[in-house]
Design an enzyme around this catalytic site. Structure first.
Site, PDB file in Angstrom:
ATOM      1  N   ASP A   1       0.873  -1.165   0.000  1.00  0.00           N
ATOM      2  CA  ASP A   1       0.000   0.000   0.000  1.00  0.00           C
ATOM      3  C   ASP A   1       0.910   1.214   0.000  1.00  0.00           C
ATOM      4  OD1 ASP A   1      -1.696   2.112   0.487  1.00  0.00           O
ATOM      5  OD2 ASP A   1      -2.633   1.243   2.269  1.00  0.00           O
TER       6      ASP A   1
ATOM      7  N   TYR B   1      -6.400  15.679 -10.973  1.00  0.00           N
ATOM      8  CA  TYR B   1      -5.405  14.805 -11.607  1.00  0.00           C
ATOM      9  C   TYR B   1      -4.293  15.626 -12.249  1.00  0.00           C
ATOM     10  CZ  TYR B   1      -3.538  11.035 -14.523  1.00  0.00           C
ATOM     11  OH  TYR B   1      -2.724  10.105 -15.119  1.00  0.00           O
TER      12      TYR B   1
ATOM     13  N   LYS C   1      -0.280  15.559 -11.269  1.00  0.00           N
ATOM     14  CA  LYS C   1       0.758  15.171 -12.223  1.00  0.00           C
ATOM     15  C   LYS C   1       1.717  16.331 -12.520  1.00  0.00           C
ATOM     16  CE  LYS C   1      -0.437  10.924 -12.476  1.00  0.00           C
ATOM     17  NZ  LYS C   1       0.439   9.883 -11.879  1.00  0.00           N
TER      18      LYS C   1
ATOM     19  N   PRO D   1      -7.071  -1.489 -17.840  1.00  0.00           N
ATOM     20  CA  PRO D   1      -8.268  -1.743 -17.023  1.00  0.00           C
ATOM     21  C   PRO D   1      -8.788  -0.488 -16.333  1.00  0.00           C
ATOM     22  CG  PRO D   1      -6.698  -3.520 -16.740  1.00  0.00           C
ATOM     23  CD  PRO D   1      -6.002  -2.468 -17.560  1.00  0.00           C
ATOM     24  N   SER D   2      -7.891   0.399 -15.942  1.00  0.00           N
ATOM     25  CA  SER D   2      -8.318   1.648 -15.316  1.00  0.00           C
ATOM     26  C   SER D   2      -9.147   2.487 -16.279  1.00  0.00           C
ATOM     27  CB  SER D   2      -7.093   2.447 -14.854  1.00  0.00           C
ATOM     28  OG  SER D   2      -7.472   3.725 -14.385  1.00  0.00           O
TER      29      SER D   2
ATOM     30  N   ARG E   1     -13.243   3.634 -16.258  1.00  0.00           N
ATOM     31  CA  ARG E   1     -13.778   4.993 -16.396  1.00  0.00           C
ATOM     32  C   ARG E   1     -14.770   5.072 -17.551  1.00  0.00           C
ATOM     33  NH1 ARG E   1      -8.381   6.006 -15.548  1.00  0.00           N
ATOM     34  NH2 ARG E   1      -7.963   6.864 -17.625  1.00  0.00           N
TER      35      ARG E   1
ATOM     36  N   ARG F   1      -9.396  12.313 -29.194  1.00  0.00           N
ATOM     37  CA  ARG F   1      -8.430  13.334 -28.795  1.00  0.00           C
ATOM     38  C   ARG F   1      -6.984  12.965 -29.140  1.00  0.00           C
ATOM     39  NH1 ARG F   1      -8.792  13.324 -22.154  1.00  0.00           N
ATOM     40  NH2 ARG F   1      -7.497  11.491 -21.730  1.00  0.00           N
TER      41      ARG F   1
END
Length: 245
Positions: free
Chosen positions: A54, A147, A151, A183-184, A188, A205
């Site tokens: 974690d 986000y 970043k 997978p992420s 979404r 895009r």
């Protein structure tokens, strides 16, 4: 093989870019220590040292750094994509995103850095790679307020570490992917009000007209962790299908 003799630690190696990068680095001869919050995702990584981690747990980070010893490479890949404008951001969401996307990198880098500096003194180079994004200080995107801010912070941290330790052989770079089919991302898309349109919008895009694959990104990870990139530090390497041209 380009990574023979190197020990590399990776976070979020259970799926997507992290998993593809772990396999690619192992194929190039590295001893890969692959970590993930969900240990079941690390199954099937044959020949790779798989461990649960974690990255928001400071004690777990210190314990792991002590266990694995000096590293030649570190890939900070773990992260979370918050969706929404600044009006949608709660203090809790802001704190969570920064803890996972930025502070975890600081803690893991800080814990591993002494050993990496020792390895750099022995071999001439060691490499840290941080997962950034084209959605950062490079370019703003709708519904990516938190986000993009995290970043951008990753890029700032990357450049600071690079500047502080360049004379000691320690390199630090950031990777800025475009939209990658992982997978992420699929999660979404599935959560969107209109998943079909959401996928079309993500594809649209990219001027190249397609999503990136993990196979487009993993070779860059190998390169930036290898001695082939020994004259590259403090850079944001973009692989975005032409979005930021």
């Amino acid at each position: 093989m380009r990574l023979t003799g190197k020990t590399i630690l990776m976070t979020a190696a259970g799926q997507g870019i992290g998993r593809a990068s772990a396999l690619a680095c192992a194929a190039e001869g590295a001893r890969v220590i692959a970590t993930d919050l969900r240990p079941e995702l690390l199954e099937g990584l044959d020949g790779i040292d798989a461990r649960p981690l974690d990255v928001t747990d400071p004690a777990a980070i210190l314990a792991l750094a002590a266990e694995v010893g000096p590293l030649d490479g570190l890939f900070n890949c773990a992260g979370f994509v918050h969706h929404g404008t600044i009006l949608d951001v709660t203090d809790e969401a802001w704190a969570f995103s920064f803890d996972l996307n930025v502070t975890s990198m600081l803690r893991l880098t800080r814990a591993c850095l002494p050993g990496m500096l020792a390895r750099a003194a022995e071999t001439g180079t060691a490499s840290i790679l941080n997962m950034a994004s084209m959605a950062s200080s490079v370019k703003g995107f709708p519904n990516r307020a938190v986000y993009g801010a995290t970043k951008a912070a990753v890029i700032g941290l990357t450049k600071a570490v690079a500047a502080d330790f360049v004379k000691q052989g320690l390199r630090c770079n950031a990777l800025g992917p475009g939209t990658v089919d992982t997978p992420s991302l699929r999660g979404r898309i599935a959560a969107a009000a209109d998943p079909v349109q959401a996928e079309k919008d993500f594809i649209a895009r990219q001027p190249m007209g397609r999503l990136a694959t993990v196979g487009d990104i993993a070779p860059l990870v190998v390169y930036l962790l290898s001695d082939e990139s020994r004259f590259v530090t403090g850079q944001v390497v973009l692989a975005d299908g032409g979005v930021t041209i």
